[in-house]
Design a protein around this motif. Structure first.
Motif, PDB file in Angstrom:
ATOM      1  N   MET A 219       0.756  -1.065  -0.045  1.00 55.75           N
ATOM      2  CA  MET A 219      -0.109  -0.081   0.061  1.00 55.75           C
ATOM      3  C   MET A 219       0.830   1.358   0.023  1.00 55.75           C
ATOM      4  N   LEU A 220       0.728   2.009  -1.146  1.00 57.02           N
ATOM      5  CA  LEU A 220       1.329   3.148  -0.991  1.00 57.02           C
ATOM      6  C   LEU A 220       0.538   4.464  -1.595  1.00 57.02           C
ATOM      7  N   THR A 221       0.575   5.324  -0.678  1.00 57.35           N
ATOM      8  CA  THR A 221      -0.311   6.610  -1.270  1.00 57.35           C
ATOM      9  C   THR A 221       0.040   7.631  -0.184  1.00 57.35           C
ATOM     10  N   THR A 222      -0.276   8.904  -0.811  1.00 57.00           N
ATOM     11  CA  THR A 222       0.053  10.019  -0.102  1.00 57.00           C
ATOM     12  C   THR A 222      -1.496  10.877  -0.246  1.00 57.00           C
ATOM     13  N   TYR A 223      -1.524  11.566   0.812  1.00 60.01           N
ATOM     14  CA  TYR A 223      -2.789  12.523   1.028  1.00 60.01           C
ATOM     15  C   TYR A 223      -2.301  13.963   0.867  1.00 60.01           C
ATOM     16  N   PRO A 224      -2.941  14.886   0.597  1.00 60.94           N
ATOM     17  CA  PRO A 224      -2.842  16.234   0.342  1.00 60.94           C
ATOM     18  C   PRO A 224      -2.882  16.794   2.033  1.00 60.94           C
ATOM     19  N   ASN A 225      -1.861  17.677   2.152  1.00 55.39           N
ATOM     20  CA  ASN A 225      -1.958  18.305   3.393  1.00 55.39           C
ATOM     21  C   ASN A 225      -3.294  19.272   3.664  1.00 55.39           C
ATOM     22  N   THR A 226      -3.588  19.859   2.593  1.00 55.20           N
ATOM     23  CA  THR A 226      -4.985  20.603   2.576  1.00 55.20           C
ATOM     24  C   THR A 226      -5.879  20.518   1.500  1.00 55.20           C
ATOM     25  N   CYS A 227      -7.070  21.005   1.329  1.00 58.62           N
ATOM     26  CA  CYS A 227      -7.478  20.960  -0.004  1.00 58.62           C
ATOM     27  C   CYS A 227      -7.168  21.891  -0.961  1.00 58.62           C
ATOM     28  N   ASN A 228      -6.382  22.664  -0.373  1.00 57.57           N
ATOM     29  CA  ASN A 228      -5.900  23.894  -1.763  1.00 57.57           C
ATOM     30  C   ASN A 228      -5.542  23.067  -3.043  1.00 57.57           C
ATOM     31  N   PRO A 229      -5.903  23.523  -4.026  1.00 64.44           N
ATOM     32  CA  PRO A 229      -5.651  23.036  -5.283  1.00 64.44           C
ATOM     33  C   PRO A 229      -4.210  22.654  -5.550  1.00 64.44           C
ATOM     34  N   ASP A 230      -3.382  23.648  -4.975  1.00 64.10           N
ATOM     35  CA  ASP A 230      -1.897  23.371  -5.101  1.00 64.10           C
ATOM     36  C   ASP A 230      -1.513  22.183  -4.537  1.00 64.10           C
ATOM     37  N   ASP A 231      -1.910  22.068  -3.378  1.00 58.18           N
ATOM     38  CA  ASP A 231      -1.469  20.707  -2.307  1.00 58.18           C
ATOM     39  C   ASP A 231      -2.083  19.293  -3.276  1.00 58.18           C
ATOM     40  N   VAL A 232      -3.340  19.294  -3.569  1.00 62.33           N
ATOM     41  CA  VAL A 232      -3.989  18.262  -4.309  1.00 62.33           C
ATOM     42  C   VAL A 232      -3.148  17.895  -5.617  1.00 62.33           C
ATOM     43  N   GLU A 233      -2.682  18.866  -6.540  1.00 67.57           N
ATOM     44  CA  GLU A 233      -1.925  18.550  -7.586  1.00 67.57           C
ATOM     45  C   GLU A 233      -0.411  17.844  -7.143  1.00 67.57           C
ATOM     46  N   LEU A 234       0.196  18.696  -6.159  1.00 73.48           N
ATOM     47  CA  LEU A 234       1.517  17.972  -5.645  1.00 73.48           C
ATOM     48  C   LEU A 234       1.395  16.763  -5.437  1.00 73.48           C
ATOM     49  N   THR A 235       0.385  16.368  -4.354  1.00 73.20           N
ATOM     50  CA  THR A 235       0.063  15.005  -4.172  1.00 73.20           C
ATOM     51  C   THR A 235      -0.372  14.091  -5.269  1.00 73.20           C
ATOM     52  N   LEU A 236      -1.039  14.362  -6.236  1.00 73.52           N
ATOM     53  CA  LEU A 236      -1.427  13.741  -7.430  1.00 73.52           C
ATOM     54  C   LEU A 236       0.130  13.383  -8.135  1.00 73.52           C
ATOM     55  N   LYS A 237       0.690  14.235  -8.300  1.00 74.02           N
ATOM     56  CA  LYS A 237       2.385  14.052  -8.869  1.00 74.02           C
ATOM     57  C   LYS A 237       3.208  13.046  -8.034  1.00 74.02           C
ATOM     58  N   LYS A 238       3.059  13.325  -6.583  1.00 74.61           N
ATOM     59  CA  LYS A 238       3.759  12.142  -5.657  1.00 74.61           C
ATOM     60  C   LYS A 238       3.075  10.676  -5.964  1.00 74.61           C
ATOM     61  N   ASN A 239       1.939  10.798  -5.844  1.00 74.63           N
ATOM     62  CA  ASN A 239       1.424   9.436  -6.107  1.00 74.63           C
ATOM     63  C   ASN A 239       1.505   8.956  -7.678  1.00 74.63           C
ATOM     64  N   LEU A 240       1.912   9.566  -8.483  1.00 74.82           N
ATOM     65  CA  LEU A 240       2.341   9.088  -9.870  1.00 74.82           C
ATOM     66  C   LEU A 240       3.758   8.377  -9.839  1.00 74.82           C
ATOM     67  N   ILE A 241       4.695   9.017  -8.741  1.00 71.52           N
ATOM     68  CA  ILE A 241       5.885   8.385  -8.428  1.00 71.52           C
ATOM     69  C   ILE A 241       5.731   7.169  -7.651  1.00 71.52           C
ATOM     70  N   ASN A 242       4.745   7.213  -6.951  1.00 73.32           N
ATOM     71  CA  ASN A 242       4.361   5.988  -6.086  1.00 73.32           C
ATOM     72  C   ASN A 242       4.183   4.717  -6.839  1.00 73.32           C
ATOM     73  N   HIS A 243       3.509   5.166  -8.013  1.00 70.88           N
ATOM     74  CA  HIS A 243       2.904   4.040  -9.218  1.00 70.88           C
ATOM     75  C   HIS A 243       4.401   3.112  -9.557  1.00 70.88           C
ATOM     76  N   PHE A 244       5.397   3.967  -9.842  1.00 70.54           N
ATOM     77  CA  PHE A 244       6.586   3.502  -9.938  1.00 70.54           C
ATOM     78  C   PHE A 244       6.996   2.034  -9.031  1.00 70.54           C
ATOM     79  N   TYR A 245       6.787   2.429  -7.823  1.00 72.27           N
ATOM     80  CA  TYR A 245       7.004   1.561  -6.701  1.00 72.27           C
ATOM     81  C   TYR A 245       6.249   0.121  -6.822  1.00 72.27           C
TER      82      TYR A 245
END
Length: 69
Positions: free
Chosen positions: A31-57
């Motif tokens: 199980m690999l996942t990251t959640y945004p720190n806030t609901c701010n769209p910038d945080d959500v976008e950053l989290t989506l990018k981090k989760n793409l990296i998690n898909h590699f793992y």
């Protein structure tokens, strides 16, 4: 960092192999996942990018090989 990840992947494969040998029909997962720190769209976008990296793992762990790209 990538050398350490490689060792983690190898260890996971060895443990999975042992688990299947000891308990036939067993299943293992990761199980690999990251959640945004806030609901701010910038945080959500950053989290989506981090989760793409998690898909590699997870791809390496699930498919047993490194992606070509």
């Amino acid at each position: 960092m990538f050398q350490a990840l490689h060792h983690q992947f190898v260890a996971s494969a060895l443990v999975t192999e042992d688990c299947h040998r000891i308990i036939p029909g067993s299943q293992m997962g990761c199980m690999l996942t990251t959640y945004p720190n806030t609901c701010n769209p910038d945080d959500v976008e950053l989290t989506l990018k981090k989760n793409l990296i998690n898909h590699f793992y997870s791809d390496v762990l699930v498919f047993g090989e490194y992606p070509e790209k």
